[in-house]
Design a protein around this motif. Structure first.
Motif, PDB file in Angstrom:
ATOM      1  N   GLU A  98       0.834  -1.196   0.000  1.00 20.56           N
ATOM      2  CA  GLU A  98       0.000   0.000   0.000  1.00 20.56           C
ATOM      3  C   GLU A  98       0.874   1.253   0.000  1.00 20.56           C
ATOM      4  OE1 GLU A  98      -3.257  -0.145  -0.437  1.00 20.56           O
ATOM      5  OE2 GLU A  98      -3.093  -2.332  -0.448  1.00 20.56           O
ATOM      6  N   ALA A  99       1.987   1.212   0.722  1.00 22.74           N
ATOM      7  CA  ALA A  99       2.904   2.354   0.716  1.00 22.74           C
ATOM      8  C   ALA A  99       3.503   2.564  -0.669  1.00 22.74           C
ATOM      9  CB  ALA A  99       4.006   2.134   1.752  1.00 22.74           C
ATOM     10  N   THR A 116       3.456   6.004  -2.885  1.00 23.90           N
ATOM     11  CA  THR A 116       4.691   6.763  -3.109  1.00 23.90           C
ATOM     12  C   THR A 116       5.479   6.341  -4.347  1.00 23.90           C
ATOM     13  OG1 THR A 116       6.080   5.251  -1.809  1.00 23.90           O
ATOM     14  CG2 THR A 116       4.906   6.990  -0.607  1.00 23.90           C
ATOM     15  N   GLY A 117       5.296   5.088  -4.784  1.00 22.36           N
ATOM     16  CA  GLY A 117       6.116   4.560  -5.867  1.00 22.36           C
ATOM     17  C   GLY A 117       7.490   4.119  -5.413  1.00 22.36           C
ATOM     18  N   GLY A 177      -5.314  -8.639 -12.946  1.00 19.57           N
ATOM     19  CA  GLY A 177      -5.851  -7.326 -12.637  1.00 19.57           C
ATOM     20  C   GLY A 177      -4.757  -6.356 -12.257  1.00 19.57           C
ATOM     21  N   ARG A 178      -5.157  -5.102 -12.045  1.00 21.45           N
ATOM     22  CA  ARG A 178      -4.205  -4.049 -11.696  1.00 21.45           C
ATOM     23  C   ARG A 178      -4.835  -3.113 -10.682  1.00 21.45           C
ATOM     24  NH1 ARG A 178      -3.226  -0.455 -17.007  1.00 21.45           N
ATOM     25  NH2 ARG A 178      -2.235   0.953 -15.523  1.00 21.45           N
ATOM     26  N   GLU A 179      -3.963  -2.439  -9.935  1.00 21.87           N
ATOM     27  CA  GLU A 179      -4.389  -1.442  -8.968  1.00 21.87           C
ATOM     28  C   GLU A 179      -3.462  -0.258  -9.101  1.00 21.87           C
ATOM     29  OE1 GLU A 179      -5.449  -1.167  -4.180  1.00 21.87           O
ATOM     30  OE2 GLU A 179      -4.526  -2.967  -5.027  1.00 21.87           O
ATOM     31  N   ASP A 180      -4.004   0.892  -9.458  1.00 23.30           N
ATOM     32  CA  ASP A 180      -3.212   2.095  -9.674  1.00 23.30           C
ATOM     33  C   ASP A 180      -3.351   3.033  -8.487  1.00 23.30           C
ATOM     34  OD1 ASP A 180      -2.237   1.620 -12.404  1.00 23.30           O
ATOM     35  OD2 ASP A 180      -4.343   1.777 -12.972  1.00 23.30           O
ATOM     36  N   THR A 197       1.829   1.251  -9.413  1.00 20.93           N
ATOM     37  CA  THR A 197       0.819   0.296  -9.882  1.00 20.93           C
ATOM     38  C   THR A 197       1.216  -1.098  -9.446  1.00 20.93           C
ATOM     39  OG1 THR A 197       0.208   1.625 -11.806  1.00 20.93           O
ATOM     40  CG2 THR A 197      -0.250  -0.735 -11.923  1.00 20.93           C
ATOM     41  N   LEU A 198       0.247  -1.837  -8.936  1.00 17.62           N
ATOM     42  CA  LEU A 198       0.432  -3.248  -8.603  1.00 17.62           C
ATOM     43  C   LEU A 198      -0.334  -4.104  -9.599  1.00 17.62           C
ATOM     44  CD1 LEU A 198      -0.097  -3.131  -4.727  1.00 17.62           C
ATOM     45  CD2 LEU A 198       2.083  -3.500  -5.907  1.00 17.62           C
TER      46      LEU A 198
END
Length: 266
Positions: free
Chosen positions: A157-158, A162-163, A183-186, A191-192
């Motif tokens: 999550e961090a 922050t990247g 899937g993806r989470e931006d 991005t994960l």
């Protein structure tokens, strides 16, 4: 920071949970079968049939390093699968995975290869380009470039905020491997990508999240052989997927992952 699933994820994850773990040395056929099952929604042949169509070969001995720590051996799907003369010749080629997808979907699905000089920017552009195309990406990676599948959620999550990926723990194991991205989470900073892996010992019952730059590095492999994505999509969407690959600066061609492609088993 909402999770955005790729196509047919509910079907994929249901079949994934039922199928774990992969048979030894057959990660390519295992994930090809998952993608075909999810995207067709129909009964599909077993992993052995996918291995034979892919021209897979197994080294007929226990290769402990080919499995994550604590994962037991599974050889029940080896009957009728080719045998490899050495560990270097064991496994499944990238074009073999594509062939198995197309043949065992009865031509309903296309397997579109994407390779070239991988970078985080190019992978991001490619995934942006395929939005709206029903597909599942199979990733052929070197797992040493992943973060640990047990990376704490707060650390991921961090990274989204922050990247900053400098403190993330390194991979659990180091092999050439096939997985499905689902899937993806931006986030504001990063991005994960969601990974359906092939052993329940990895992540949460075989699923985990990986920072997009680390997936790009795992595809690039940084040494010797390149990896790539197999974009599994309905056959009538092949042209759109190919155009998306080229628009990202990548090539629509198969790569050499080090495993020979002898063609399908007789």
């Amino acid at each position: 920071m909402a999770f955005v699933p790729f196509t047919a994820v509910d079907l994929l994850l249901a079949e994934h949970a039922a199928a774990l773990p992969q048979p030894d040395q057959l990660c390519g056929p295992f994930v090809a079968r998952l993608a075909v099952s999810a995207l067709t929604g129909a009964p599909v042949p077993d992993v052995t049939a996918f291995a034979r169509a892919a021209g897979s070969a197994v080294l007929a001995q226990d290769v402990v390093s080919a499995r994550p720590p604590t994962a037991p051996s599974r050889t029940d799907a080896w009957t009728g699968v080719g045998r490899a003369a050495s560990a270097e010749r064991a496994g499944t080629s990238a074009p073999g995975v594509g062939r198995a997808v197309e043949e065992l979907s009865g031509g309903a699905l296309a397997a579109v290869p994407a390779t070239g000089t991988w970078s985080a920017d190019r992978l991001r552009v490619l995934l942006d380009n395929v939005v709206g195309i029903p597909l599942l990406p199979i990733a052929n990676v070197l797992t040493r470039w992943f973060v640990s599948s047990h990376t704490p959620a707060e650390d991921l999550e961090a990274f989204l905020e922050t990247g900053d990926d400098s403190g993330l723990p390194r991979a659990d194991w180091r092999v050439g491997h096939f997985v499905v991205l689902y899937g993806r989470e931006d986030g504001p900073g990063g991005t994960l990508l969601a990974v359906a892996d092939t052993y329940p010992q990895l992540g949460e019952r075989g699923t985990h999240r990986q920072p997009l730059p680390w997936v790009a590095a795992a595809l690039a492999r940084r040494r010797r052989r390149a990896g790539g994505l197999v974009l599994v999509t309905p056959a009538d969407r092949r042209g759109e997927a190919e155009a998306a690959v080229r628009a990202a600066g990548m090539r629509v061609e198969w790569w050499d992952n080090g495993t020979p492609d002898p063609g399908p088993a007789d």
